[in-house]
Design an enzyme around this catalytic site. Sequence first.
Site, mmCIF file in Angstrom:
data_model
loop_
_atom_site.group_PDB
_atom_site.id
_atom_site.type_symbol
_atom_site.label_atom_id
_atom_site.label_comp_id
_atom_site.label_asym_id
_atom_site.label_seq_id
_atom_site.Cartn_x
_atom_site.Cartn_y
_atom_site.Cartn_z
ATOM 1 N N GLY A 46 -85.596 25.601 74.577
ATOM 2 C CA GLY A 46 -85.771 25.436 73.282
ATOM 3 C C GLY A 46 -84.623 26.249 72.497
ATOM 4 O O GLY A 46 -84.211 27.352 72.961
ATOM 5 N N ASN A 50 -83.863 29.977 73.234
ATOM 6 C CA ASN A 50 -82.449 30.496 73.854
ATOM 7 C C ASN A 50 -81.767 31.433 73.148
ATOM 8 O O ASN A 50 -81.066 32.489 73.682
ATOM 9 C CB ASN A 50 -81.583 28.986 74.179
ATOM 10 C CG ASN A 50 -82.352 28.094 75.022
ATOM 11 O OD1 ASN A 50 -83.397 28.706 75.971
ATOM 12 N ND2 ASN A 50 -81.963 26.792 74.911
ATOM 13 N N LEU A 233 -65.883 24.189 69.747
ATOM 14 C CA LEU A 233 -65.032 23.136 70.205
ATOM 15 C C LEU A 233 -65.185 23.041 71.788
ATOM 16 O O LEU A 233 -64.331 22.511 72.185
ATOM 17 C CB LEU A 233 -63.505 23.185 69.739
ATOM 18 C CG LEU A 233 -63.154 23.245 68.374
ATOM 19 C CD1 LEU A 233 -61.738 23.816 68.047
ATOM 20 C CD2 LEU A 233 -63.446 22.082 67.721
ATOM 21 N N GLY A 263 -74.186 26.261 73.658
ATOM 22 C CA GLY A 263 -73.941 26.561 72.144
ATOM 23 C C GLY A 263 -75.075 27.594 71.673
ATOM 24 O O GLY A 263 -74.668 28.201 70.835
ATOM 25 N N ASP A 264 -76.414 27.599 72.208
ATOM 26 C CA ASP A 264 -77.145 28.742 71.978
ATOM 27 C C ASP A 264 -76.839 30.052 72.312
ATOM 28 O O ASP A 264 -76.789 31.064 72.018
ATOM 29 C CB ASP A 264 -78.574 28.201 72.709
ATOM 30 C CG ASP A 264 -79.174 26.947 72.087
ATOM 31 O OD1 ASP A 264 -79.061 26.411 70.984
ATOM 32 O OD2 ASP A 264 -79.972 26.109 72.959
ATOM 33 N N GLY A 299 -79.092 25.960 84.021
ATOM 34 C CA GLY A 299 -80.414 26.482 82.886
ATOM 35 C C GLY A 299 -79.670 26.563 81.788
ATOM 36 O O GLY A 299 -78.544 26.885 81.611
HETATM 37 O O1 RIB Z 1 -79.928 23.834 73.250
HETATM 38 C C1 RIB Z 1 -80.344 23.527 74.717
HETATM 39 C C2 RIB Z 1 -81.587 23.327 74.497
HETATM 40 O O2 RIB Z 1 -82.058 22.196 73.715
HETATM 41 C C3 RIB Z 1 -82.605 23.216 75.655
HETATM 42 O O3 RIB Z 1 -83.070 24.559 76.249
HETATM 43 C C4 RIB Z 1 -83.799 22.211 75.312
HETATM 44 O O4 RIB Z 1 -84.737 22.951 75.256
HETATM 45 C C5 RIB Z 1 -83.423 21.879 73.768
HETATM 46 O O5 RIB Z 1 -84.152 22.434 72.868
#
Ligand code: RIB
Length: 316
Positions: A46, A50, A233, A263-264, A299
């Site tokens: 999520g 994340n 990028l 990205g998270d 992961g």
């Molecule tokens: O950005 C990655 C996330 O996108 C994953 O962990 C997945 O749950 C989706 O939300």
Amino acid sequence: MTTSGNGERRCWVVGSINQDIVVFAERLPRRGETVSGSSSLMFPGGKGANQAVAMARLGARVAMIGRVGRDAFGSGMVSFLENEGVDVGGVRVLEDAGTGVALVTVDASSENTIVVVPGANASWAEGVSGFNPAAGDFVLCQMEIPDDVVAQVFREARGRGAATVFNPSPFSDKARDLVGHADVLIVNAVEAGDILGRELDFGDGAGIGASPGAIEAAGALGRLGPGVLVLTLGARGVVVFSEGSETHVAGVPVAAVDTTGAGDCFTGAFIAAMAGGAGPVEAAHFAVRASALSVTRRGAAASFPRLAEVRAFARR
Ligand code: RIB
């Protein structure tokens, strides 16, 4: 590099919490095709969760506001967040919706496709509770919860003097209206083109330099209102637009095995650094290194580095 650790500027994430079900295969299937995979794993995920974990692992004081269902995925995600040091007082357990699920396929080149079933992430009828930012705090939202919730959260955050951070992922047209609420905007190339409403030419992706097109796009996005704009990028790093000028921060070459959540990780690390007192360019150097480390492991949140590891990597 400084990060908060002292918890002075709190970070709030109002966003999604998912259970990721991940399969690894040599290549992604084409439409209508079945391919054999090599392994399958369950991971916490999520975009909201994340980003909360990325910040907590890097020393920030983090509160998560979100929704899960009363099921095994939901209780697992709440325990995971708690163990990572995230304040989960604002996570509601819903009786009438299941926890969000993301089906992720990762290929041998570390790229992925993701299908998300939002479940509880879409249910905010009873409003946002437990959200109490103070002046100077950071409030992060993505687009895996309803856009009207994001708009309400950003209005309230700004009303209290907190800084709003918007990562419009996954992009939808509604995100365009929310950009004006953002003090910090973090977007990738596709989202940047969608917001600007034009095709962006960032070159062929070779090397680690930012193309003139990326620099120009960062400037154009920065002029839409956010005080700080970061255009990501991938392996080429990021362009930071702040105080009227653009700075390219180069990527760090690593052997990537899974880019899910990179990205998270960047977004969380960038804000953790800013909450600790770093300026945008310094924060970008830190976050580029954190997200480079994250893609070397499988992961999303599970792959994110802790502060000591990023510091050691930065010294190399
Ligand atoms: O950005 C990655 C996330 O996108 C994953 O962990 C997945 O749950 C989706 O939300």
